[in-house]
Design a protein around this motif. Sequence first.
Motif, PDB file in Angstrom:
ATOM      1  N   GLU A 134      35.371  33.830  44.591  1.00 64.69           N
ATOM      2  CA  GLU A 134      34.752  34.423  43.011  1.00 64.69           C
ATOM      3  C   GLU A 134      33.304  34.763  43.160  1.00 64.69           C
ATOM      4  N   GLU A 159      37.440  33.875  36.775  1.00 64.58           N
ATOM      5  CA  GLU A 159      37.054  35.454  36.671  1.00 64.58           C
ATOM      6  C   GLU A 159      37.213  35.946  38.195  1.00 64.58           C
ATOM      7  N   ILE A 189      34.786  41.755  39.313  1.00 62.97           N
ATOM      8  CA  ILE A 189      34.001  41.753  39.060  1.00 62.97           C
ATOM      9  C   ILE A 189      33.127  42.700  38.001  1.00 62.97           C
TER      10      ILE A 189
END
Length: 115
Positions: free
Chosen positions: A94, A102, A105
């Motif tokens: 990430e 997440e 992005i």
Amino acid sequence: MSTKRHCFSCDLKDDSKLIAEYKKYHAAGNAWPEITKSIKDAGVIDMEIYLTGNRMFMIMEVDETFDSEKKAKMDANNPKVQEWESLMWDYQQELPWAKDGEKWIALEKIFKLDN
């Protein structure tokens, strides 16, 4: 047909061996056919991923049928997509500012050249 562009970013683990393996998975003809089919079935008409260092940028061109929530549900219910995502997570990490869970992005567009 009207299209829309979506741009995302994600990091790879900063390891040259892992980056080389990841690039092989994404070389022309190497992505699993079930994955490319699921992408197209979601209304994505074109997708490119660019790499600098260990940071990736994905550009998607989508048609009017594309809905990110619908695609997320389709992906969650597709065992082959889940297998691919699990495998890719061995290479990805990430972004430092990502929320828990997440991965890719969305990028904020801050400039466009006027025609």
